[in-house]
Design an enzyme around this catalytic site. Sequence first.
Site, PDB file in Angstrom:
ATOM      1  N   GLN A   1       0.816  -1.215   0.000  1.00 40.93           N
ATOM      2  CA  GLN A   1       0.000   0.000   0.000  1.00 40.93           C
ATOM      3  C   GLN A   1       0.850   1.266   0.000  1.00 40.93           C
ATOM      4  OE1 GLN A   1      -2.426  -0.618   3.498  1.00 40.93           O
ATOM      5  NE2 GLN A   1      -3.653  -2.206   2.526  1.00 40.93           N
TER       6      GLN A   1
ATOM      7  N   HIS B   1      -0.836  -0.299   5.686  1.00 40.56           N
ATOM      8  CA  HIS B   1      -1.360   0.550   6.769  1.00 40.56           C
ATOM      9  C   HIS B   1      -0.452   1.737   7.085  1.00 40.56           C
ATOM     10  CE1 HIS B   1      -4.196  -2.783   8.520  1.00 40.56           C
ATOM     11  NE2 HIS B   1      -4.349  -2.603   7.222  1.00 40.56           N
TER      12      HIS B   1
ATOM     13  N   GLU C   1     -14.631   3.032  10.867  1.00 37.41           N
ATOM     14  CA  GLU C   1     -15.152   4.019  11.813  1.00 37.41           C
ATOM     15  C   GLU C   1     -15.014   5.441  11.299  1.00 37.41           C
ATOM     16  OE1 GLU C   1     -12.915   3.728  15.449  1.00 37.41           O
ATOM     17  OE2 GLU C   1     -13.659   1.697  15.892  1.00 37.41           O
TER      18      GLU C   1
ATOM     19  N   TYR D   1      -8.754   5.801  20.894  1.00 39.67           N
ATOM     20  CA  TYR D   1      -9.839   5.298  20.051  1.00 39.67           C
ATOM     21  C   TYR D   1      -9.937   3.776  20.040  1.00 39.67           C
ATOM     22  CZ  TYR D   1     -10.979  10.007  19.522  1.00 39.67           C
ATOM     23  OH  TYR D   1     -11.379  11.278  19.862  1.00 39.67           O
TER      24      TYR D   1
ATOM     25  N   TYR E   1     -10.286 -11.467   9.173  1.00 39.48           N
ATOM     26  CA  TYR E   1     -10.726 -11.705   7.808  1.00 39.48           C
ATOM     27  C   TYR E   1     -11.288 -13.112   7.625  1.00 39.48           C
ATOM     28  CZ  TYR E   1      -9.199  -7.143   6.538  1.00 39.48           C
ATOM     29  OH  TYR E   1      -9.088  -5.780   6.481  1.00 39.48           O
TER      30      TYR E   1
END
Length: 475
Positions: A182, A248, A343, A353, A364
């Site tokens: 990513q 991420h 979220e 959080y 998954y």
Amino acid sequence: MFRLFLLILCIQWFSQCKPKEAMPVADEASRMASADATFKKFCSTCHGDNGDVFVDRQWKHGRTRDSIMMNIRAGFPDLGMPKWDSVITEQEAADLADYLMKAIENRKKFDFQDSVRSSVFVHESMTVKLDTIARGLENPWGMAFLPNGDFLYTDRNGNLYRQSKGVQSMVKGAPQVVAEGQGGLLDVELSPDFANNQTIYLSYSKLKDTAGQKLATTAVQKAKLSGNQITGQKDIFIAMPYQKTRHHYGSRIEFDSTGFMFITVGDRGQHMDSLPQKLDNDMGKVHRIREDGSIPDDNPFYNTPGARKSIWSYGHRNLQGMALQPGTNTIWTHEHGPRGGDELNIPEKGKNYGWPVISYGINYDGTILTPLTHKEGMEQPLVRWVPSIGPSGLTFVKGNKYPAWEGDILMGSLRFRYLERVAIDGKTPGEKENLLKGIGRLRFVEMGPDGFIYVGVEEPGYIFRLLPVDNPSAN
Ligand code: HEC
């Protein structure tokens, strides 16, 4: 007499054999309420509060009503799922199966397979038409508008573009990136004082080669733009420590109304070590710094021994959307949860959080990550998505071009390839609407200074502008 007997026989036969009528709505609702109660009583310890975890499950043992009924009663004792046939009646199993089938239906409403047939998208709220701004890209990731009407955009493969009056040019001097997984060249943002300082900020995945081991992290580079060249490059933020993983990164950049720079950093897949919960590292955090990279001393953990001073909020997973709400000084973010755990939050100073201690998501493979969805001292999301939509990009609609959407949040869905609208009233989220269904993996959405909404979609990469259509039948 005999006739009467025949008649009775006939009526009896008929009442048994006539097709079963649809269950009245009230019965259906009470059946689902009792299934929910059964679920909470027997299933919640392993499968969570309600049927939600089954929405996004990769089903292994069959997801028809019959197979679900059978699997509930027979269980998989070897795999850790008890058999329930001595506790749960056949009727209760049927009700539970219907209850879970409802969850599956919930997932199906995102199947926009018959996707795009025209460039006009008719929505209940308003109709828009796509105007193609840029094509030939791979993964457009971020976009910023220059005061003279030009704009910049990044492609995750490392290319930075400037577009001027429809002409696309490559900008030289962009940082070297790890364009794997990513990672790559990610967000781009202008200094609030760009008109005077020509300064831009780029977030990217930065490489560190130690003894042949290639590590990467999220970094923000400051540079000066002149024409199609950037100069004076300096990394003002490097998330520590570097990681082996390639996912991420988070990495949205946004300024609040007083000029502080906020940066999101994802957990880099390191939640097993609970990095997002620890303050001695930058993973799974929202950070707050100044434009020169220095750290404001009113940051919440500035004086906490061992803590990273740039941390603003923590316990996040992967935040790929961040926006300042117009007319306020409130920064909003969203984050990719695990399945079923996406979220929307307002990250507040020093708050936790919850990731990965509390989460609405599942692994998954459908197994439970954490049994906790709430905990003292940890914040609840303002909105959560079941199934996960894979959010990226976030903006607030402003101006008068889209009256039905004004003040609302728009955010991309990578997974289901559409634009999500969340109605917003102050700090209160309301109804959601699926826009641009099937347009493609929607990576970013931005409000242009021309008052139009711009969206970037990837693979193949395009940037579109949304033109409001007053009268769709005129097209
Ligand atoms: C003690 C933990 C536990 C409890 C309690 C439990 N389950 Fe399970 N359940 C599991 C596990 C573990 C699996 C997955 C087996 C696998 O991975 O193949 C599973 C699988 C399932 C499946 C199959 C999913 C698929 O992929 O095909 C269904 C349906 C299911 N459970 C429903 C229920 C219902 C309904 C209840 C309550 C009556 C319940 N379970 C209670 C642990 C539990």
